[in-house]
Design an enzyme around this catalytic site. Structure first.
Site, PDB file in Angstrom:
ATOM      1  N   CYS A 196      82.323 177.590 116.478  1.00 24.69           N
ATOM      2  CA  CYS A 196      82.669 178.275 117.720  1.00 24.69           C
ATOM      3  C   CYS A 196      83.523 179.486 117.351  1.00 24.69           C
ATOM      4  CB  CYS A 196      83.430 177.332 118.649  1.00 24.69           C
ATOM      5  SG  CYS A 196      83.681 178.047 120.284  1.00 24.69           S
ATOM      6  N   LEU A 197      82.873 180.629 117.288  1.00 22.76           N
ATOM      7  CA  LEU A 197      83.521 181.865 116.892  1.00 22.76           C
ATOM      8  C   LEU A 197      82.861 182.997 117.665  1.00 22.76           C
ATOM      9  CD1 LEU A 197      85.639 182.899 114.837  1.00 22.76           C
ATOM     10  CD2 LEU A 197      83.768 183.176 113.210  1.00 22.76           C
TER      11      LEU A 197
END
Length: 148
Positions: free
Chosen positions: A86-87
């Site tokens: 999750c970036l």
């Protein structure tokens, strides 16, 4: 510049000036499918571990981000159970100005400074917010078990 030319240039830049925190290269002769190894950052619960990642570039690279996943199991609130990361720069905040080396550096920073505001594993986020030392102890144990 085609995607293949851009990927080839980025690989050459990394070979000419390695950053030391990670290594990256193609799987076989296919530059669209690469692998990277990140050394657990010093001072983090991942220190001493080696973390393998898969990198798949789309044909439209650099106008779309590469898909990067951890292949090594990692105890991290921003990494899902199947290695998804999750970036924001791997999604809605991607820019063609970014390079693979910059993205991998950001992943290294994420390992040192997780983002509790954007978790993939809410239980780990809750543990982190409740007791950072327990979260870090568990991350160290997972690193010893899966990355050493």
């Amino acid at each position: 510049m085609t995607a293949l030319q851009r990927i080839s240039k980025e690989m050459q830049d990394l070979a000419d000036e390695p950053l030391g925190q990670f290594s990256v290269g193609p799987v076989g002769n296919d530059l669209f499918h690469c692998q990277a190894t990140i050394m657990g950052p010093r001072g983090s619960p991942y220190e001493g571990g080696l973390f393998d990642l898969s990198i798949d570039f789309p044909e439209s690279y650099p106008f779309e981000p590469p898909e990067i996943k951890f292949k090594t199991q990692v105890y991290h609130m921003n990494v899902g159970p199947y290695g998804d990361i999750c970036l924001d720069i791997l999604g809605k905040n991607w820019s063609p100005a970014l390079s693979l080396s910059k993205v991998l550096l950001v992943i290294c920073v994420l390992m040192t400074d997780p983002n509790p505001d954007d978790p993939l594993r809410f239980n780990l986020r809750d543990e982190y917010r409740k007791d950072v030392s327990t979260y870090e102890r568990n991350a160290r144990m997972w690193t010893q078990k899966h990355a050493m």
